[in-house]
Motif scaffolding. Sequence first.
Motif, PDB file in Angstrom:
ATOM      1  N   THR A  46     -10.175 -11.121   5.832  1.00  0.00           N
ATOM      2  CA  THR A  46     -10.550  -9.749   5.496  1.00  0.00           C
ATOM      3  C   THR A  46     -11.000  -9.015   6.747  1.00  0.00           C
ATOM      4  O   THR A  46     -11.593  -9.618   7.654  1.00  0.00           O
ATOM      5  CB  THR A  46     -11.664  -9.702   4.428  1.00  0.00           C
ATOM      6  N   TYR A  93      -8.743  -4.581   4.055  1.00  0.00           N
ATOM      7  CA  TYR A  93      -7.750  -5.439   3.420  1.00  0.00           C
ATOM      8  C   TYR A  93      -8.328  -6.845   3.277  1.00  0.00           C
ATOM      9  O   TYR A  93      -8.993  -7.353   4.181  1.00  0.00           O
ATOM     10  CB  TYR A  93      -6.475  -5.531   4.264  1.00  0.00           C
ATOM     11  N   ALA A 116      -6.794 -10.673   1.959  1.00  0.00           N
ATOM     12  CA  ALA A 116      -5.555 -11.323   1.526  1.00  0.00           C
ATOM     13  C   ALA A 116      -5.629 -12.829   1.770  1.00  0.00           C
ATOM     14  O   ALA A 116      -6.355 -13.303   2.656  1.00  0.00           O
ATOM     15  CB  ALA A 116      -4.371 -10.740   2.294  1.00  0.00           C
ATOM     16  N   LEU A 121       0.753  -0.359   6.690  1.00  0.00           N
ATOM     17  CA  LEU A 121       0.380  -1.643   6.096  1.00  0.00           C
ATOM     18  C   LEU A 121      -0.167  -1.396   4.695  1.00  0.00           C
ATOM     19  O   LEU A 121      -1.049  -0.560   4.494  1.00  0.00           O
ATOM     20  CB  LEU A 121      -0.671  -2.341   6.955  1.00  0.00           C
ATOM     21  N   THR A 122       0.365  -2.128   3.712  1.00  0.00           N
ATOM     22  CA  THR A 122       0.028  -1.911   2.299  1.00  0.00           C
ATOM     23  C   THR A 122      -0.443  -3.213   1.668  1.00  0.00           C
ATOM     24  O   THR A 122       0.201  -4.253   1.836  1.00  0.00           O
ATOM     25  CB  THR A 122       1.265  -1.409   1.530  1.00  0.00           C
ATOM     26  N   GLN A 123      -1.563  -3.151   0.954  1.00  0.00           N
ATOM     27  CA  GLN A 123      -2.000  -4.315   0.172  1.00  0.00           C
ATOM     28  C   GLN A 123      -1.029  -4.496  -0.983  1.00  0.00           C
ATOM     29  O   GLN A 123      -0.694  -3.562  -1.710  1.00  0.00           O
ATOM     30  CB  GLN A 123      -3.406  -4.084  -0.382  1.00  0.00           C
ATOM     31  N   ARG A 124      -0.545  -5.736  -1.159  1.00  0.00           N
ATOM     32  CA  ARG A 124       0.407  -6.024  -2.231  1.00  0.00           C
ATOM     33  C   ARG A 124       0.006  -7.362  -2.857  1.00  0.00           C
ATOM     34  O   ARG A 124       0.359  -8.407  -2.371  1.00  0.00           O
ATOM     35  CB  ARG A 124       1.834  -6.062  -1.691  1.00  0.00           C
ATOM     36  N   TRP A 128       6.177  -9.253   5.642  1.00  0.00           N
ATOM     37  CA  TRP A 128       4.942  -9.768   5.052  1.00  0.00           C
ATOM     38  C   TRP A 128       3.981 -10.226   6.142  1.00  0.00           C
ATOM     39  O   TRP A 128       4.371 -10.888   7.094  1.00  0.00           O
ATOM     40  CB  TRP A 128       5.249 -10.925   4.106  1.00  0.00           C
ATOM     41  N   LEU A 129       2.719  -9.847   5.979  1.00  0.00           N
ATOM     42  CA  LEU A 129       1.680 -10.257   6.913  1.00  0.00           C
ATOM     43  C   LEU A 129       1.449 -11.758   6.819  1.00  0.00           C
ATOM     44  O   LEU A 129       1.401 -12.321   5.714  1.00  0.00           O
ATOM     45  CB  LEU A 129       0.375  -9.508   6.596  1.00  0.00           C
ATOM     46  N   CYS A 165      -0.132  -8.572   2.164  1.00  0.00           N
ATOM     47  CA  CYS A 165       0.030  -7.233   2.729  1.00  0.00           C
ATOM     48  C   CYS A 165       1.445  -7.124   3.291  1.00  0.00           C
ATOM     49  O   CYS A 165       1.997  -8.110   3.803  1.00  0.00           O
ATOM     50  CB  CYS A 165      -0.982  -6.978   3.846  1.00  0.00           C
ATOM     51  N   THR A 166       2.013  -5.937   3.219  1.00  0.00           N
ATOM     52  CA  THR A 166       3.388  -5.742   3.683  1.00  0.00           C
ATOM     53  C   THR A 166       3.527  -4.448   4.475  1.00  0.00           C
ATOM     54  O   THR A 166       2.694  -3.540   4.389  1.00  0.00           O
ATOM     55  CB  THR A 166       4.377  -5.676   2.500  1.00  0.00           C
TER      56      THR A 166
END
Length: 236
Positions: A153, A157, A159, A111-114, A215-216, A118-119
């Motif tokens: 949060t 993360y 978002a 999981l990556t913050q974008r 996508w989250l 997050c994706t």
Amino acid sequence: MKIVVNHLTRMQRGYICVAGIDPATGHHVRPIPEDDRPRRTQLVRHGGPFDIASLVDLGRASHVGHAPETEDYRFNPRKVRRADTLAPQQFWELLTRVSHRSLAAIFGDDLTQRGDGCTVDVGRGTASLGCLLPAQRPVLQVNSYGKIRLRLTDGAYTAWLSVTDLRLYKDDQVTPRRELVGQIAARIAKGAGVIVAVGLSRPWQKMDDTAERHWLQVNNLHLEDDLGWQEKSLPA
């Protein structure tokens, strides 16, 4: 296979997405009909089996999942039936039992913050569904574009996520129930306990991106002061 429905989300008009918890294992299951996608006509209000807190017997189901959508099971929609509806406190206890306090515990280290989201990259990750006990109180709103968003949060993360909870939209599955969103936002702000059902979208590519990604998003909001709130209780 039986599931207790805790994810009930909008898709294109006339279609929905359903997922639930296998009470025998505590694992999430996303039922995929053999001949189509789940339709709105399969909701309890239309005589079907699916609504929040419904205990649904899928009959025989075959695992067809792959990373990160490990929860997918194919079933015969002609064999499915609603067996029961969980009592409110029983439903909350089940949600609490399967919930995590971090998004990484649900989706894995991929999981990556974008930006504000997050994706997870296609083919990566360990899951696409889960329940989160937020580290801070979420903020729910309809933004200036008429889209429902939740600030979420877990301490690692943060978002602003799209909210796809079917109950928060009118029957066209596009128009927000603004008054209802406002009521829920106020209850959360005043301290109502909340468990957030989160999920990853099917892969898609944003216009300014270089690849498809999962996508989250927020699939559903479960509030302790209104357990088992169901889609069938809402006006058309």
